[in-house]
Design a protein around this motif. Structure first.
Motif, PDB file in Angstrom:
ATOM      1  N   SER A 240     -44.319 141.755  -1.077  1.00 29.00           N
ATOM      2  CA  SER A 240     -44.167 141.084  -2.367  1.00 29.00           C
ATOM      3  C   SER A 240     -42.759 140.527  -2.506  1.00 29.00           C
ATOM      4  O   SER A 240     -42.564 139.517  -3.186  1.00 29.00           O
ATOM      5  CB  SER A 240     -44.559 141.991  -3.530  1.00 29.00           C
ATOM      6  N   ALA A 241     -41.772 141.153  -1.855  1.00 27.91           N
ATOM      7  CA  ALA A 241     -40.424 140.560  -1.861  1.00 27.91           C
ATOM      8  C   ALA A 241     -40.446 139.211  -1.142  1.00 27.91           C
ATOM      9  O   ALA A 241     -39.793 138.257  -1.574  1.00 27.91           O
ATOM     10  CB  ALA A 241     -39.431 141.506  -1.192  1.00 27.91           C
TER      11      ALA A 241
ATOM     12  N   LEU B  56     -42.165 144.988   0.762  1.00 21.85           N
ATOM     13  CA  LEU B  56     -41.560 143.895   1.526  1.00 21.85           C
ATOM     14  C   LEU B  56     -42.409 142.639   1.440  1.00 21.85           C
ATOM     15  O   LEU B  56     -41.882 141.526   1.361  1.00 21.85           O
ATOM     16  CB  LEU B  56     -41.393 144.314   2.984  1.00 21.85           C
TER      17      LEU B  56
ATOM     18  N   LEU C  22     -43.038 137.224  -0.900  1.00 25.38           N
ATOM     19  CA  LEU C  22     -43.699 136.280  -1.815  1.00 25.38           C
ATOM     20  C   LEU C  22     -42.698 135.732  -2.830  1.00 25.38           C
ATOM     21  O   LEU C  22     -42.590 134.513  -3.027  1.00 25.38           O
ATOM     22  CB  LEU C  22     -44.848 136.993  -2.534  1.00 25.38           C
ATOM     23  N   LEU C  23     -41.962 136.649  -3.475  1.00 26.37           N
ATOM     24  CA  LEU C  23     -41.015 136.234  -4.510  1.00 26.37           C
ATOM     25  C   LEU C  23     -39.968 135.292  -3.924  1.00 26.37           C
ATOM     26  O   LEU C  23     -39.653 134.256  -4.511  1.00 26.37           O
ATOM     27  CB  LEU C  23     -40.289 137.462  -5.042  1.00 26.37           C
TER      28      LEU C  23
ATOM     29  N   THR D 283     -30.071 131.163  -6.644  1.00 28.50           N
ATOM     30  CA  THR D 283     -30.247 131.975  -5.447  1.00 28.50           C
ATOM     31  C   THR D 283     -30.964 131.167  -4.377  1.00 28.50           C
ATOM     32  O   THR D 283     -31.895 130.420  -4.665  1.00 28.50           O
ATOM     33  CB  THR D 283     -31.036 133.239  -5.762  1.00 28.50           C
TER      34      THR D 283
ATOM     35  N   ALA E 136     -31.016 135.107  -0.839  1.00 26.72           N
ATOM     36  CA  ALA E 136     -30.270 136.238  -0.286  1.00 26.72           C
ATOM     37  C   ALA E 136     -30.589 137.492  -1.092  1.00 26.72           C
ATOM     38  O   ALA E 136     -30.925 137.424  -2.266  1.00 26.72           O
ATOM     39  CB  ALA E 136     -28.774 135.954  -0.333  1.00 26.72           C
ATOM     40  N   ALA E 137     -30.505 138.627  -0.436  1.00 22.38           N
ATOM     41  CA  ALA E 137     -30.554 139.933  -1.104  1.00 22.38           C
ATOM     42  C   ALA E 137     -31.876 140.197  -1.820  1.00 22.38           C
ATOM     43  O   ALA E 137     -31.885 140.752  -2.909  1.00 22.38           O
ATOM     44  CB  ALA E 137     -29.402 140.077  -2.084  1.00 22.38           C
ATOM     45  N   PHE E 138     -32.977 139.802  -1.205  1.00 23.32           N
ATOM     46  CA  PHE E 138     -34.261 140.204  -1.778  1.00 23.32           C
ATOM     47  C   PHE E 138     -34.718 141.546  -1.205  1.00 23.32           C
ATOM     48  O   PHE E 138     -35.757 142.048  -1.586  1.00 23.32           O
ATOM     49  CB  PHE E 138     -35.335 139.139  -1.541  1.00 23.32           C
ATOM     50  N   VAL E 139     -33.970 142.064  -0.253  1.00 22.36           N
ATOM     51  CA  VAL E 139     -34.189 143.447   0.195  1.00 22.36           C
ATOM     52  C   VAL E 139     -32.850 144.149   0.036  1.00 22.36           C
ATOM     53  O   VAL E 139     -31.815 143.500  -0.056  1.00 22.36           O
ATOM     54  CB  VAL E 139     -34.643 143.501   1.662  1.00 22.36           C
ATOM     55  N   PRO E 140     -32.873 145.478  -0.026  1.00 20.88           N
ATOM     56  CA  PRO E 140     -31.608 146.182  -0.197  1.00 20.88           C
ATOM     57  C   PRO E 140     -30.653 145.830   0.932  1.00 20.88           C
ATOM     58  O   PRO E 140     -31.005 145.928   2.106  1.00 20.88           O
ATOM     59  CB  PRO E 140     -32.003 147.656  -0.134  1.00 20.88           C
TER      60      PRO E 140
END
Lengths: 690, 303
Positions: free
Chosen positions: A420-421, A418, A423-424, A561, A564-568
Motif C-alpha cells: 500500500s505504500a 509495503l 500504491l500511495l 514530495t 522519498a521516505a514512503f518507507v521508514p
C-alpha cells in the motif's frame, strides 16, 4: 489419450509460430495482419483452455511429430496447464491488442528511438513458446518453450546487457527444467529455486529483472505478465509430483526464507526506485516472494499431511499467479502509456496526470489497489489465504519451525504495508498533485484502441477481487485437486473464502456491498440535507504560505514530495536497543586495525552501547597528537551515527561534558554478544523443556 | 426469528456506534481539559462542530481532482463498516460472520490509504509529508497487527472477532498472559495511530466533517476492539432478550468510560509524546505482539 481441446491448442500454437515467421519475413507488409492475427489467436486459445477447464476435461496427451530422434515431444493438457494457459493467452491477447494499437513510434519517446521498433514477429513467437512451455508433458519440450520465449523477448528488447541477461536467465531456467527431470530428490528443489525461481525474480537472482523492464511496453508486459506466471508454473510442476511421495517438511523452508527475503527486498525497492517502470519491476519481486511463501507453506503442509492447509496455500499461489498475470501485464502497459503520453518515466518529472490522463490513472490505481492488500482487492484475499494457512501450520513442526511461522506472519503484514505504500507513492507522485514539468502538464491519453485492453484488464482485476470465491471455486479447484488430491471444497464459496467448512471467513462480496452501501447512504444523506452550494475552487491553503512567484508556473518543486521516505528511512528507530546491537555486530565484523603500541591495552574507549551522548564524546578523550590517521574501526563516528546525521553536525557545537560510562563497557563487545547468545539458547532450552 | 433479532441488534449497534463516536472524542477532550485545570468544551461539542462543518460550502485547491472529493467518502464508508463489524453490547449480530480480524485491519488500512491519497492530491508540502509519514509508519504497524492477530488466532483457533470474543467471554482464551500482551500491543497500535497531523490540511466543509467523523469512528473502533476482546464483561450472548441488551449497553458504556478516561488520564500525566517517538511506540507494539505469539506457542508445546 487424445483430446480435441489439446489438438486445437497445439494447432493455435503452431499458427502463432507461423505468424511469427510471417512477421519476421515481411515486417512491414504483414504488420497489421500479424498483429490482429496474434490477438485473435491468443483470445481463441484462452477461450479453448477456459472451456476445457470449466468442463473439467479428462487429462489428454498428444505426441508431436517433432523432437529428438527416439524422443518425440509430448504435449499434455490437465487442469493446471489449462489454468495457466487461460492466464497466458488472455493477458497475451491484451498485450497484443495494446501493441497493435500503439506500434507507431512517437518521435518524443526517448525510450524507444524510431530506428529500433521491433518487427511484429517476436510477439507471437513468445506467446507460442510460453504456450509450449505450459502444455509440454516432458521436460525437454518445456525447456525448448522457455528458451524460445526468452529469445523472443530478447528480440523485442532494446540491444544491451539487460536483454541479454534476460535471455541468459531464461536459458538457465530451461536448463534447470531439464536437470530436475530425473535427478534424485533434493536436486529438483535447488533447480527450481535457481532456474524458474530466478526467472520469476526470487531473491538471490532477482537483479536482472529491473533493467529488463526498461524495454518497450509490450516486451515488459510479456516479461512480467506472461513469463513470470509461466516460471511459477514450472516451479509448481517441479515441486509437486501428484504421483510421487510428498517431499519432506524442510523443502518448504528455503522457499519460505527466500520468499520472505524477496518480499522485503522487492517491497523496499518498489518504494524507493526513482522511475515508474523500475519501481513496478521491484513490485514483481515482492509478489513473487509472496508466491514463494505460499509454495513453501503448501510443501510443509503437504509433508505434514494437512490437505486442507495445502489446498488453501495453493489457492493463494494460484490467486497470486493470476494477479501477477493480470496486473503484471496491465502495469507495464500503463507505464508505457504514461511514458508515451508524458514523455518520461521519472517520478520527479511526472505529476498531476489525473487531469490529463484520467483513464491511465484509473487503470494504475485499479491495478495497484489490487496488489496492495486492501479489501476488497484480490491481493487482500491472497494474503488472507496465506495467513489462514500459516495459522493452521504450527502443528506441522517443532518450536523453531513455529518461530519461523511467527516471522512469516510479520512478513505478510510488512508485505501488505509495503504494497500500500507503493500504491500511495506511485499514484501520489505520478497521477496526483501538481505537474512537475511542462511535458507532464500536457500529457496525452493513449489512443482509443489502446485504452480498450487497459480498461478490460483493470475491470478484470477489480471483478476478481470481489468475486474471488467463485473464481477459486470454478477455475482453481480442479488444478489444486489434480496437484494434491484435495481441492478447496467449502473453503471457496460464492460469497468469499473460509478457513474450513461451516466457519466464517473473508466474505468479499458482502464486504464490497457494505462499502458501496455506506457510500450510497452518505451521498443520500447529503442530498437529503441539501447541497450547501457547489464547491468553490481556489489556491491551495498550504498552511498559509504565500503563492509561488509567477516564474514557477507549477509551484515550488521543493514543496512537493517526489516519492522519498514512503518507507521508514531507518527502521531501527523503532527498536533503539536493536539498533545498538546492530552497530555492535557491525563493529565486530569489521576487521580490527592493529592498534598503536603506545595505547595501553583495553583502554581505547568502546562505543557507547546503551544510549547516552554517543560518539560525540570523542574529542574529550586523551588523544595522542601523532596517532596514525587510521582509527580503530570501533571508533568510526560515521558508523555509529549513520542513522542520525543531525547528531554529527551538532557535535562540534555541543561537545558533551563527560562521557557517560555504560553498564556493559567493562565487559567488552564480544562478551556482550556471548551473553546475548547464551541468553537466547537458555530461552530456547527453557521453552523446549517446558 | 433469530435472524430478525440479529438484524435488529446489528441496526441498534450501528446507530449506537455512529451516535457515540463524536461523543467519545468530546469526552476525551473534556477529560484532558479538566485534568489540566480548564473548564473544557462540552462533550457534545464535536457533534456541534460536525453539524457546523456539514453546513459549509467546501473550498477545493485549484488542482484538486475528483479523487479529492471521493476519498473522504471512501474513508468514512470504510470506518462505518469497521464500526459495524466490531461488537459493542451483544454477540451474534447479523454481520458477525463478516467480522474477521484481518478484514478489520484491512478496512482500517483502506481508510488510511484513501485519506493519504487525498492528502497527496493538492500537491502541498504538509499533505505530502503526512502521506509519506502515514505510509512509513504503517510498515511498522502492520507487522505488529498481524502478529497480534496470529497470537489471537492461535489462542482461539479462528480469526473471527465474534467467536474470539465469545471464547474470551467464557474464559477459554488461555493463557491469559498472552491475551494481555496482545491487548497491550493493540493499545500501543491504537495510540500510535491517533496522531496523523497534516492529512486533512486542505479539506474543508462537508468533506472535513466526514473525515472528522471517520476519525472519531476509528478511535471508537479501537477502544471497542480492545474493550470487547479483553474485557467482555456483561456482553449479551447471542440469544439474549431486551434485558440482556440493556445490561450489555450499560456494560459497554462503563467499559468505554473507563477506557477513555483512563487513557486520557494516562496521556495527561505521562506528558505529551513527541511525534518522532511514534516509531518506538510501534516497536513496542511489535515486540509485545511477538511475545504474545511466542507465549501461545510455548504454552502449546508445554501442554
Amino acid at each position: 489419450m487424445n483430446g480435441p481441446f489439446l489438438t486445437l491448442l497445439a494447432a493455435v500454437i503452431a499458427a502463432l509460430m507461423g505468424l511469427g515467421v510471417l512477421g519476421t519475413l515481411w515486417p512491414r507488409r504483414a504488420r497489421e495482419a500479424v498483429g490482429f492475427g496474434t490477438a485473435g489467436l491468443a483470445g481463441l486459445a484462452a477461450l479453448l483452455a477456459l472451456i476445457s477447464l470449466l468442463l473439467d476435461d479428462a487429462p489428454a496427451t498428444l505426441a508431436l511429430p517433432l523432437g529428438l530422434p527416439g524422443a518425440a515431444f509430448r504435449l499434455g493438457l490437465d487442469p493446471l496447464a489449462g489454468f495457466f494457459a487461460v492466464l497466458l493467452f488472455a493477458t497475451g491477447a491484451a498485450t497484443c491488442a495494446y501493441a497493435e494499437a500503439t506500434d507507431s513510434p512517437t518521435p518524443h519517446d526517448p525510450a524507444a528511438p524510431a530506428a529500433r521498433i521491433p518487427g511484429p514477429g517476436p510477439l507471437p513467437v513468445c506467446l507460442a513458446g510460453l504456450g509450449l512451455a505450459i502444455l509440454a508433458a516432458d521436460s525437454l519440450a518445456r525447456a525448448v518453450g522457455l528458451a524460445i520465449a526468452g529469445g523472443a523477448i530478447w528480440a523485442l528488447s532494446p540491444p544491451g546487457r539487460a536483454g541479454a541477461a534476460q535471455l541468459g536467465v531464461a536459458l538457465l531456467a530451461a536448463a534447470a527444467v531439464i536437470v530436475a527431470a530425473d535427478a534424485p530428490p533434493p536436486a529438483p528443489l535447488l533447480a527450481a529455486l535457481l532456474g524458474p525461481g530466478a526467472l520469476a525474480g526470487l531473491v538471490p537472482l532477482h537483479a536482472w529483472l529491473t533493467p529488463a523492464h526498461r524495454a518497450p511496453a509490450a516486451a515488459a508486459a510479456l516479461l512480467s505478465g506472461a513469463m513470470v506466471p509461466v516460471a511459477l508454473y514450472a516451479i509448481l510442476r517441479m515441486l509437486f509430483d501428484p504421483a510421487g511421495a510428498a517431499p519432506p517438511t524442510w523443502w518448504g523452508l528455503p522457499l519460505m526464507l527466500l520468499g520472505a527475503a524477496s518480499v522485503v527486498a522487492g517491497g523496499l525497492d518498489a518504494t524507493r526506485r526513482a522511475n515508474l517502470d523500475t519501481a513496478l519491476a521491484a513490485g514483481t519481486v515482492r509478489q513473487t516472494g509472496l508466491t514463494a511463501i505460499g509454495l513453501g507453506i503448501a510443501l510443509a503442509a503437504r509433508a505434514a499431511d494437512l490437505p486442507g492447509v495445502t489446498a488453501m496455500a495453493l489457492g493463494a499461489v494460484l490467486l497470486l499467479a493470476t494477479l501477477q498475470a493480470v496486473c503484471g501485464t496491465l502495469l507495464p502497459l500503463v507505464a508505457g502509456a504514461i511514458r508515451q503520453g508524458a514523455g518520461t518515466r521519472r517520478l520527479d518529472r511526472l505529476g498531476g496526470l489525473v487531469h490529463r490522463m484520467p483513464i491511465a490513472t484509473t487503470c494504475l490505481l485499479a491495478s495497484l489497489f489490487a496488489v496492495a492488500a486492501l479489501p476488497p482487492g484480490a491481493g487482500f484475499a491472497a494474503i488472507w489465504l496465506l495467513f489462514q494457512a500459516l495459522l493452521a501450520l504450527p502443528r506441522a513442526g517443532a518450536l523453531p519451525f513455529q518461530l519461523l511461522l511467527c516471522a512469516l506472519a510479520a512478513v505478510l503484514g510488512l508485505a501488505a504495508a509495503l504494497a500500500s505504500a507503493s500504491l500511495l507513492r506511485l499514484v501520489g507522485t505520478v497521477c496526483l498533485g501538481r505537474p512537475r514539468t511542462p511535458r507532464a502538464a500536457a500529457a496525452d491519453e493513449p489512443t482509443r484502441p489502446a485504452r480498450r485492453p487497459l480498461l478490460a484488464l483493470a475491470a478484470t482485476v477489480t471483478v476478481l477481487g470481489v468475486f474471488v470465491g467463485p473464481f477459486l471455486r470454478l477455475l482453481a479447484d480442479a488444478p489444486i485437486r489434480a496437484l494434491t488430491g484435495t481441492g478447496l471444497g467449502p473453503r471457496a464459496t460464492l460469497l468469499g473464502l473460509a478457513p474450513g467448512a461451516e466457519s466464517p471467513g473473508y466474505a468479499a462480496l458482502p464486504l464490497a456491498s457494505l462499502l458501496l452501501l455506506a457510500v450510497g447512504l452518505v451521498l443520500w444523506l447529503r442530498r437529503l440535507r441539501g447541497v450547501p452550494g457547489a464547491a468553490v475552487s481556489g489556491p491551495a491553503w498550504d498552511d498559509g504560505f504565500a503563492a509561488p512567484p509567477a516564474w514557477l508556473p507549477f509551484g515550488n518543486p521543493a514543496t512537493q514530495t517526489a516519492g522519498a521516505a514512503f518507507v521508514p528511512v531507518s527502521p531501527w528507530r523503532a527498536w533503539p536497543l536493536l539498533r545498538r546491537l546492530g552497530m555492535l555486530l557491525r563493529a565486530l565484523v569489521l576487521p580490527r586495525q592493529p592498534d598503536d603500541s603506545r595505547s595501553p591495552p583495553g583502554l581505547p574507549p568502546p562505543p557507547d552501547l546503551l544510549g547516552g551522548p554517543g560518539v560525540g564524546d570523542q574529542p574529550n578523550l586523551p588523544r595522542q597528537p601523532d596517532r596514525p590517521t587510521q582509527p580503530n574501526p570501533l571508533h568510526r563516528p560515521e558508523l555509529l551515527s549513520q542513522s542520525n546525521p543531525q547528531r554529527q553536525s551538532d557535535r562540534p557545537r555541543h561537545p558533551s561534558p563527560s562521557p557517560r560510562p555504560s553498564l556493559l563497557l567493562p565487559l567488552g563487545a564480544p562478551a556482550v554478544a556471548l551473553i546475548l547468545v547464551a541468553a537466547f539458547l537458555a530461552l530456547c532450552a527453557w521453552a523446549g523443556a517446558t | 426469528m433469530t435472524f430478525l433479532l440479529a438484524a435488529f441488534t446489528q441496526a441498534l449497534h450501528i446507530a449506537l456506534m455512529l451516535a457515540v463516536a463524536p461523543l467519545v472524542v468530546g469526552l476525551q477532550r473534556w477529560t484532558e481539559a479538566r485534568l489540566a485545570g480548564r473548564t473544557g468544551p462540552h462533550p457534545w461539542q464535536p457533534w456541534r462542530d460536525l453539524a457546523r462543518l456539514a453546513r459549509k460550502q467546501p473550498a477545493l485547491a485549484e488542482n484538486a481532482s475528483p479523487l479529492f472529493r471521493t476519498a473522504p467518502l471512501a474513508c468514512a464508508a470504510a470506518m462505518a463498516v469497521a464500526a459495524a463489524l466490531v461488537p459493542s453490547f451483544t454477540l451474534g449480530m447479523a454481520f458477525a460472520p463478516l467480522a474477521d480480524l484481518l478484514v478489520l485491519a484491512g478496512v482500517l488500512a483502506f481508510g488510511r490509504v484513501a485519506l493519504a491519497l487525498a492528502a497527496l492530491d493538492a500537491g502541498t508540502a504538509p499533505g505530502g509529508l503526512a502521506a509519506s509519514r502515514t505510509a512509513s509508519l504503517a510498515c511498522l504497524a502492520e507487522p505488529a497487527m498481524f502478529l497480534v492477530i496470529l497470537a489471537l488466532g492461535l489462542l482461539g483457533g479462528t480469526t473471527n472477532l465474534d467467536l474470539l470474543i465469545g471464547q474470551q467471554h467464557q474464559g477459554m482464551l488461555q493463557p491469559p498472559a498472552a491475551a494481555a500482551l496482545a491487548a497491550a500491543s493493540l493499545l500501543a497500535l491504537a495510540l500510535a495511530g491517533a496522531d496523523a497531523p497534516g492529512l486533512t490540511a486542505e479539506v474543508s466543509g462537508g468533506d472535513l466533517a466526514l473525515i472528522e467523523f471517520a476519525e472519531a469512528l476509528r478511535m471508537l473502533v479501537w477502544f471497542d476492539l480492545i474493550g470487547a476482546l479483553f474485557l467482555p464483561l456483561g456482553m449479551a450472548e447471542p440469544g439474549a432478550g431486551p434485558l440482556g441488551w440493556v445490561a450489555g449497553v450499560l456494560a459497554w458504556a462503563a467499559r468505554l468510560l473507563v477506557l477513555v478516561i483512563g487513557l486520557t488520564a494516562l496521556r495527561c500525566t505521562a506528558g505529551r509524546r513527541r511525534l518522532d517517538r511514534t516509531p518506538q511506540l510501534l516497536g513496542v507494539a511489535l515486540a509485545l505482539g511477538l511475545l504474545a505469539a511466542l507465549l501461545v506457542l510455548a504454552s502449546a508445546v508445554a501442554a
